[in-house]
Each structure stands twice: as C-alpha cells, then as structure tokens.
Enzyme design. Structure first.
Site: not given
Length: 252
Positions: A37, A41, A73, A69, A75, A199, A24, A135
């Site tokens: 923005r 990113h 969508w 998330s 946004r 969360i 975040d 990993l």
C-alpha cells in the site's frame, strides 16, 4: 462565511474559488500493481504535485487536500509509520517549490499527535510560506470534521465561561469563524476519487453548500484532465443555496 456572504461571492458557477479533494484509492492502485500500500501513497504524492500546479495555474484561491484523517490511526502501524515518514519527506522536498511559486501552505487538523520531528517540519514550512498571496494549499492531516466543529464549540464555550459571551448570543457566523479555514473562500467543489460516494468526516461544516464530483479514477491516476473534467461539471451546475433561482440568474 455566512450563507448570505457565500451567495454574494458566487455570482457565477464558471469556476470554483475553493476546491477540496478526498484523495482515495492509493491502496487499491498499489494492489493492482502487485505492490504494498505504501507504494500507492508514494505514487499519490505525484498526483498532489499535479493538482497543486493545476490549481495555481487556474488561479484558484484555495485547494484543500484530505491527506490523513483522524480515523486513519486505526490502520496497520507499519502503514501509519510509512505515511508519517512520507509526510516528512514531502514537506522537505516540496516546500521550497511551493514557496517559489507563491503558494501558502497550511496544515489543518490536530498536529499535536504527530512526532516532534514532523511538527517542526510543519512549523518551518508554514512559516516559510505564510506571506505568500497566491494559492492557499491546505493539507488536512489528523483532521476530522467532527473534531473541527468540537474545537469551534469549545472556543465559544470558553468565551461563555469567561463571561465575554452569552449562550443566547451565539450565531452561525460565530461558529463559522471558529472552525478551520474561516478566513478563506467557502468550499465550492468537493472532488472524491476512487469510486466511493461518501464524505468520510471531511469538512462537515465547510461543505454545507458545496457541489460534489465523484470519479472512479484512483488518486495516483488523477491528473490535469480529471481535474478539468470536475471543473467542467461544476460549470454546468445551478447553485441555489436552498432558494429557487440559481445564483447569478435574474428572478422572473
């Protein structure tokens, strides 16, 4: 994984096996730079690279990153389009390096809403790395914790409808095996950057007994030192899983 098995796997809190991160703060970071923005990113991709390298070097079993998330969508369309293009470019530029370093890449979430171009990149990347045993890097994209649980419930409901399972036979372990990442070590530690303490519909089932670490650091500024601070904090926790004695301690 059932609670009993999770307790047995966590004989020590020295280091988590599975870390999940809510990344975040990209937008706020960009705003502080006087940029759009999407600039944040793009900067956040560099932090992803650092986090993956750190996790691999510290021999974590799995790292799960909340990239997009199911609510994202909502946004602005321009930002969503830029995020989708950034996702494609990141897969193209990073997957060979992940493969070289024995990292297995998996995308968790409902990928059916993505473009055919992006879905093909996802399939190609997962196939290339599927046999790697280092990993496991899970990227949660168009993912929601409620969606995940509903998909698991639908799987079990289908078995009931087919007559191979009775409703009264359904157990916690059965649903556990039907949600995402059931074959991996349980999430031990959730890190959230950006100063928020929520969360956000992330891994609702999988983090039932996870420890949480919140930091004001914005995601593009997340580095190895911040990750180390989170692991140090985790090492100080006493994990009881609802009991009275910390796991790994002798009852008195």
């Amino acid at each position: 994984m059932s609670l009993e098995n999770q307790q047995m796997s966590d004989t020590s809190c020295a280091q988590p096996r599975h870390v999940a991160i809510i990344m975040d703060g990209n937008g706020r970071w960009a705003k502080r730079q006087g940029k759009m923005r999407v600039f944040g990113h793009k900067a956040g991709v560099k932090s992803v690279r650092k986090a993956v390298s750190f996790a691999a070097n510290h021999q974590l079993d799995a790292l799960t990153l909340y990239a997009f998330s199911s609510e994202n969508w909502n946004r602005p369309a321009q930002e969503v389009a830029a995020l989708m293009e950034l996702f494609v470019r990141a897969l193209d530029s990073e997957v060979k390096s992940l493969h070289k370093h024995n990292v297995r890449l998996r995308i968790i979430g409902d990928v059916s809403r993505f473009s055919a171009r992006l879905q093909e990149r996802i399939r190609r990347s997962e196939t290339l790395t599927e046999n790697n045993d280092g990993l496991t890097l899970n990227i949660a994209a168009n993912y929601g914790g409620r969606w995940d649980i509903i998909q698991g419930v639908k799987t079990l409901a289908g078995q009931v409808e087919a007559g191979t399972l009775r409703a009264e036979q359904i157990t916690e372990d059965m649903l556990d095996s039907a949600v995402c990442m059931s074959e991996l070590a349980p999430v031990d530690l959730v890190i959230r950057t950006g100063g928020e303490h929520r969360i956000s519909n992330f891994l609702l089932w999988q983090i039932a007994y996870a420890e949480f670490y919140f930091t004001d650091v914005l995601w593009p500024d997340f580095d190895e030192n911040t990750f180390e601070d989170a692991l140090d904090a985790f090492a100080q926790r006493e994990r009881r899983f609802g009991g009275t004695t910390p796991i790994g301690a002798n009852a008195s």
